[in-house]
Design an enzyme around this catalytic site. Structure first.
Site, PDB file in Angstrom:
ATOM      1  N   ASP A  59       0.842  -1.199   0.000  1.00 15.50           N
ATOM      2  CA  ASP A  59       0.000   0.000   0.000  1.00 15.50           C
ATOM      3  C   ASP A  59       0.880   1.252   0.000  1.00 15.50           C
ATOM      4  OD1 ASP A  59      -2.421  -1.426   0.105  1.00 15.50           O
ATOM      5  OD2 ASP A  59      -2.249  -1.641   2.281  1.00 15.50           O
ATOM      6  N   TYR A 106       5.197  -8.716   8.740  1.00 22.87           N
ATOM      7  CA  TYR A 106       4.886  -7.289   8.820  1.00 22.87           C
ATOM      8  C   TYR A 106       4.947  -6.809  10.266  1.00 22.87           C
ATOM      9  CZ  TYR A 106       2.727  -8.017   4.192  1.00 22.87           C
ATOM     10  OH  TYR A 106       2.485  -8.351   2.873  1.00 22.87           O
ATOM     11  N   ASP A 159      -6.970   2.474   6.730  1.00 21.52           N
ATOM     12  CA  ASP A 159      -5.681   3.092   7.051  1.00 21.52           C
ATOM     13  C   ASP A 159      -5.913   4.578   7.320  1.00 21.52           C
ATOM     14  OD1 ASP A 159      -5.663   4.535   4.576  1.00 21.52           O
ATOM     15  OD2 ASP A 159      -4.760   2.834   3.565  1.00 21.52           O
ATOM     16  N   ARG A 194      -4.385  -4.706   6.917  1.00 29.51           N
ATOM     17  CA  ARG A 194      -5.400  -3.705   7.271  1.00 29.51           C
ATOM     18  C   ARG A 194      -6.665  -4.375   7.802  1.00 29.51           C
ATOM     19  NH1 ARG A 194      -6.795  -0.781   2.246  1.00 29.51           N
ATOM     20  NH2 ARG A 194      -5.773  -2.508   1.167  1.00 29.51           N
TER      21      ARG A 194
END
Length: 324
Positions: free
Chosen positions: A48, A76, A90, A188
């Site tokens: 992203d 991550y 986000d 997310r």
């Protein structure tokens, strides 16, 4: 074949990029294309724009290997901002819901982590590259603010191997976690679901990809939007991973020169199992299914499928993807 060795080394392989925040993955590809003056460039696993971290980029004929190296684990480091949920999940999105955050949110999330490990079901974000009726979901959202069918129809099974809390901030009502997961995981969505599991809402405020099996971001070159073209080229020249090292477990075969016409035309080659040019792996086992095939003194290489023919005690070499 009329390919210079310098072109082979510079323009066929993989580069590990540490992407700066605010850039699309496509922007990274565009910068590499311009720096090398080459069209064949592609990234593995979209990051992203707000995210940072590891973006593997394939260059030249190596772009044909994307299917063979896309299934690895990813790691991550991410932060959840609790109390608000956005439509993009986000910080760039519009706030769609707000809820109070329990003061002991870190303890509550710790108690729920086991529910988010192993094989679980996940609903992806509506702002994602997943396609519905042949069109990416984010295009529908940007055009009309809705998608043709409920997002629940895109529910998928994913695998999370490890999930742990790194730290939390009571005053900012945020918590950072590290996740090791399989292909197709949306962090997310994970942030959203963890928040909902403790009775509140949240979005992913920070996201950094640290690992794409078998590569770590520590070995990547940092690329920001304002990087100089020559500087980027120099970094690529110094850090390019050769194509045969992208998949190190796949053996390499170097054929004699008399096979040049046959292999360069993509034709099948039959080799006796006892042939001295075959690597040791071929002599020890018959389960070899692929190999990088070169021709001695010529700059040509194919990613090839391998099949053992028991009746004739031969290996059938089938060139599939030309690297250079």
């Amino acid at each position: 074949m009329n390919i210079k060795q310098s072109e082979v080394s510079n323009y066929c392989g993989l580069i590990l990029v540490d992407k700066a925040a605010g850039m699309t993955s496509h922007k990274i590809v565009s910068l590499v294309r311009k720096a090398l003056n080459i069209d064949k460039v592609g990234h593995l696993g979209t990051l992203d724009p707000f995210a940072t971290g590891l973006l593997p980029v394939l260059i030249g004929g190596a772009t044909r290997l994307s299917d063979e190296i896309m299934d690895g684990k990813k790691q991550y480091l991410f932060t959840i901002k609790l109390g608000k949920e956005t439509d993009t999940l986000d910080a760039s999105g519009r706030i769609v819901e707000e809820k109070n955050v329990p003061q002991n949110f870190a303890e509550l999330i710790e108690a729920k982590l086991n529910l988010f490990q192993g094989e679980i079901e996940q609903i992806p974000p509506v702002y994602s590259a997943l396609k519905m009726n042949g069109k990416p979901l984010y295009e529908y959202m940007r055009a009309s603010g809705s998608i043709p069918n409920p997002i629940e129809t895109k529910k998928r099974k994913i695998f999370i191997e490890k999930l742990e809390i790194v730290n939390s901030n009571l005053s900012e009502e945020s918590i950072s976690l590290r996740v090791l997961c399989g292909k197709g995981t949306y962090v997310r969505s994970l942030a959203r679901d963890l928040a909902k599991a403790i009775g509140t809402v949240g979005y992913c405020s920070q996201l950094r990809r640290e690992f794409v099996e078998p590569w770590h971001v520590e070995n990547a070159i940092y690329v920001s939007a304002d990087i100089d073209k020559q500087e980027l080229k120099n970094k690529i020249d110094s850090n390019l991973i050769p194509v045969i090292k992208i998949l190190p477990k796949i053996p390499e075969i170097e054929l004699d020169e008399n096979f040049l016409k046959q292999i360069s035309s993509g034709n099948i080659v039959l080799l006796d199992r006892s042939n001295s040019i075959l690597p040791e792996q071929f002599l020890q086992q018959k389960q070899i299914t692929s190999a990088f095939v070169k021709v001695k003194n010529f700059e040509i290489m194919f990613y090839s499928e391998i099949k053992f023919i028991a009746e004739t005690n031969q290996f059938k070499i089938m060139p599939k993807k030309k690297m250079y």
